[in-house]
Design a protein around this motif. Structure first.
Motif, PDB file in Angstrom:
ATOM      1  N   UNK A 118       0.825  -1.209   0.000  1.00 24.95           N
ATOM      2  CA  UNK A 118       0.000   0.000   0.000  1.00 24.95           C
ATOM      3  C   UNK A 118       0.860   1.260   0.000  1.00 24.95           C
ATOM      4  N   UNK A 119       1.880   1.308   0.847  1.00 23.00           N
ATOM      5  CA  UNK A 119       2.726   2.493   0.953  1.00 23.00           C
ATOM      6  C   UNK A 119       4.117   2.175   0.414  1.00 23.00           C
ATOM      7  N   UNK A 120       4.304   2.455  -0.854  1.00 17.96           N
ATOM      8  CA  UNK A 120       5.562   2.105  -1.504  1.00 17.96           C
ATOM      9  C   UNK A 120       6.725   2.973  -1.024  1.00 17.96           C
ATOM     10  N   UNK A 121       6.452   4.243  -0.744  1.00 14.62           N
ATOM     11  CA  UNK A 121       7.523   5.150  -0.328  1.00 14.62           C
ATOM     12  C   UNK A 121       8.135   4.686   0.988  1.00 14.62           C
ATOM     13  N   UNK A 122       7.291   4.415   1.986  1.00 20.31           N
ATOM     14  CA  UNK A 122       7.801   3.939   3.273  1.00 20.31           C
ATOM     15  C   UNK A 122       8.524   2.606   3.118  1.00 20.31           C
ATOM     16  N   UNK A 123       8.001   1.746   2.268  1.00 17.29           N
ATOM     17  CA  UNK A 123       8.618   0.435   2.065  1.00 17.29           C
ATOM     18  C   UNK A 123      10.013   0.568   1.472  1.00 17.29           C
ATOM     19  N   UNK A 124      10.174   1.451   0.510  1.00 20.35           N
ATOM     20  CA  UNK A 124      11.485   1.673  -0.098  1.00 20.35           C
ATOM     21  C   UNK A 124      12.464   2.266   0.912  1.00 20.35           C
ATOM     22  N   UNK A 125      11.984   3.174   1.747  1.00 24.04           N
ATOM     23  CA  UNK A 125      12.844   3.745   2.787  1.00 24.04           C
ATOM     24  C   UNK A 125      13.274   2.676   3.788  1.00 24.04           C
ATOM     25  N   UNK A 126      12.381   1.754   4.094  1.00 21.14           N
ATOM     26  CA  UNK A 126      12.728   0.667   5.007  1.00 21.14           C
ATOM     27  C   UNK A 126      13.751  -0.278   4.384  1.00 21.14           C
ATOM     28  N   UNK A 127      13.649  -0.505   3.088  1.00 24.87           N
ATOM     29  CA  UNK A 127      14.653  -1.315   2.399  1.00 24.87           C
ATOM     30  C   UNK A 127      16.018  -0.641   2.475  1.00 24.87           C
ATOM     31  N   UNK A 128      16.021   0.672   2.271  1.00 21.44           N
ATOM     32  CA  UNK A 128      17.270   1.435   2.353  1.00 21.44           C
ATOM     33  C   UNK A 128      17.880   1.299   3.746  1.00 21.44           C
ATOM     34  N   UNK A 129      17.040   1.376   4.764  1.00 19.27           N
ATOM     35  CA  UNK A 129      17.495   1.267   6.148  1.00 19.27           C
ATOM     36  C   UNK A 129      18.144  -0.088   6.422  1.00 19.27           C
ATOM     37  N   UNK A 130      17.574  -1.150   5.884  1.00 19.98           N
ATOM     38  CA  UNK A 130      18.052  -2.504   6.180  1.00 19.98           C
ATOM     39  C   UNK A 130      19.289  -2.893   5.380  1.00 19.98           C
ATOM     40  N   UNK A 131      19.571  -2.154   4.323  1.00 16.70           N
ATOM     41  CA  UNK A 131      20.696  -2.482   3.451  1.00 16.70           C
ATOM     42  C   UNK A 131      21.982  -1.845   3.970  1.00 16.70           C
ATOM     43  N   UNK A 132      23.072  -2.591   3.921  1.00 20.81           N
ATOM     44  CA  UNK A 132      24.373  -2.040   4.288  1.00 20.81           C
ATOM     45  C   UNK A 132      24.837  -1.032   3.241  1.00 20.81           C
ATOM     46  N   UNK A 133      25.706  -0.111   3.640  1.00 23.78           N
ATOM     47  CA  UNK A 133      26.307   0.801   2.671  1.00 23.78           C
ATOM     48  C   UNK A 133      27.076  -0.004   1.630  1.00 23.78           C
ATOM     49  N   UNK A 134      26.866   0.327   0.379  1.00 23.66           N
ATOM     50  CA  UNK A 134      27.476  -0.433  -0.704  1.00 23.66           C
ATOM     51  C   UNK A 134      26.649  -1.625  -1.131  1.00 23.66           C
ATOM     52  N   UNK A 135      25.552  -1.882  -0.407  1.00 16.98           N
ATOM     53  CA  UNK A 135      24.684  -3.008  -0.739  1.00 16.98           C
ATOM     54  C   UNK A 135      23.819  -2.725  -1.949  1.00 16.98           C
ATOM     55  N   UNK A 136      23.321  -3.802  -2.552  1.00 14.36           N
ATOM     56  CA  UNK A 136      22.550  -3.670  -3.789  1.00 14.36           C
ATOM     57  C   UNK A 136      21.116  -4.154  -3.610  1.00 14.36           C
ATOM     58  N   UNK A 137      20.233  -3.525  -4.359  1.00 13.45           N
ATOM     59  CA  UNK A 137      18.800  -3.814  -4.332  1.00 13.45           C
ATOM     60  C   UNK A 137      18.353  -4.267  -5.717  1.00 13.45           C
ATOM     61  N   UNK A 138      17.557  -5.335  -5.762  1.00  8.84           N
ATOM     62  CA  UNK A 138      16.970  -5.773  -7.025  1.00  8.84           C
ATOM     63  C   UNK A 138      15.471  -5.948  -6.824  1.00  8.84           C
ATOM     64  N   UNK A 139      14.704  -5.086  -7.476  1.00 14.79           N
ATOM     65  CA  UNK A 139      13.250  -5.106  -7.391  1.00 14.79           C
ATOM     66  C   UNK A 139      12.653  -5.539  -8.723  1.00 14.79           C
ATOM     67  N   UNK A 140      11.562  -6.283  -8.640  1.00 14.80           N
ATOM     68  CA  UNK A 140      10.801  -6.633  -9.831  1.00 14.80           C
ATOM     69  C   UNK A 140       9.335  -6.680  -9.420  1.00 14.80           C
ATOM     70  N   UNK A 141       8.507  -5.885 -10.083  1.00 10.14           N
ATOM     71  CA  UNK A 141       7.095  -5.816  -9.712  1.00 10.14           C
ATOM     72  C   UNK A 141       6.280  -5.360 -10.916  1.00 10.14           C
ATOM     73  N   UNK A 142       4.969  -5.465 -10.809  1.00  5.92           N
ATOM     74  CA  UNK A 142       4.095  -5.116 -11.920  1.00  5.92           C
ATOM     75  C   UNK A 142       3.715  -3.645 -11.872  1.00  5.92           C
ATOM     76  N   UNK A 143       3.696  -3.023 -13.031  1.00  4.15           N
ATOM     77  CA  UNK A 143       3.299  -1.623 -13.110  1.00  4.15           C
ATOM     78  C   UNK A 143       1.837  -1.464 -12.695  1.00  4.15           C
TER      79      UNK A 143
END
Length: 273
Positions: A118-143
């Motif tokens: 429902x809240x994509x912005x907060x979810x993305x910020x939480x992903x950023x929080x959980x990732x280490x510096x230099x870490x990578x994110x791979x997202x795949x979702x439907x438009x």
């Protein structure tokens, strides 16, 4: 999300989509030894165990799958849990829960999950929080979430139940909005792409079986209405253009537009949100 056994038997499209993207992007990532990897929206755990872990096992210390569905995680633990694969209940929209894993993971994957959030912005910020510096994110979702489109076509009898689905509609984001939200969360985008894809189901019932475990309507409908609702869904799918049905063979083609994002949390980048 419910009925994990049913989901595992009917997630051929999800498995193919995940495998195709893993095979493309994992080799583009920078890997070190003993990495800790997170998969968000792991569902019943079969994709992690059967597809993702075999590709990563030589580079990782632990693979953690999370999902907000208690039923799915209990099934995943029982069926696929082992010393190198762990499963936990986690709602990616809940900042307090996610803060327990601050700067924990070297890589974060999330496939066919974000369009249910429902809240994509907060979810993305939480992903950023959980990732280490230099870490990578791979997202795949439907438009576009196919269930959101389906709900707009339901008769009045069923529309009253849609109101119980909090913060509806979800999944209706443009490419530009999505890109902007990812950057606002603090990530640097390495690759952002979308393309139209097709998946062929043997028949319409197979497509409906794929939707059913993730259709939140079943959480709100009285059980005695489930069969009638399923029949109504089938009727509406035949009337709309959500899928293409071959009049001769009955094969059902689902045309969808996935977005795939490869991004990084740059070293020593300070970000506030």
């Amino acid at each position: 999300m419910q009925w994990p056994e049913h989901y595992v038997k009917n997630n051929g499209m999800q498995r193919k989509n995940s495998e195709d993207n893993f095979n493309i992007y994992i080799k583009k990532m920078v890997w070190k030894s003993n990495e800790i990897v997170l998969d968000i929206g792991c569902g019943p755990g079969d994709v992690i165990s059967d597809i993702l872990y075999p590709l990563l096992k030589n580079n990782i210390k632990q693979l953690v799958g999370v999902d907000k569905s208690i039923e799915m995680i209990e099934y995943a633990k029982k069926t696929y849990g082992c010393s190198n694969i762990d499963f936990k209940v986690l709602d990616i929209e809940n900042a307090n829960d996610c803060s327990l894993y601050s700067n924990r993971f070297n890589k974060i994957f999330s496939f066919l999950c974000l369009h249910w959030v429902h809240n994509k912005v907060d979810s993305l910020c939480n992903m950023y929080l959980m990732l280490k510096s230099g870490g990578e994110l791979l997202l795949n979702f439907l438009l576009t979430n196919p269930l959101v489109e389906l709900y707009t076509h339901l008769d009045a009898e069923w529309q009253k139940y849609i109101k119980d689905l909090k913060k509806m509609p979800y999944g209706l984001y443009s490419r530009d909005e999505t890109r902007e939200d990812i950057i606002k969360a603090g990530f640097r985008i390495i690759n952002f792409e979308s393309s139209v894809k097709k998946y062929t189901f043997p028949d319409l019932s197979s497509f409906i079986d794929t939707l059913k475990p993730v259709d939140e309507m079943y959480d709100f409908l009285p059980e005695h209405l489930h069969d009638r609702y399923a029949a109504h869904v089938k009727e509406k799918l035949c009337q709309t253009q959500i899928v293409e049905i071959c009049p001769i063979t009955g094969k059902t083609i689902f045309i969808y537009t996935p977005i795939t994002v490869h991004a990084i949390k740059d070293l020593n980048l300070k970000h506030e949100y």
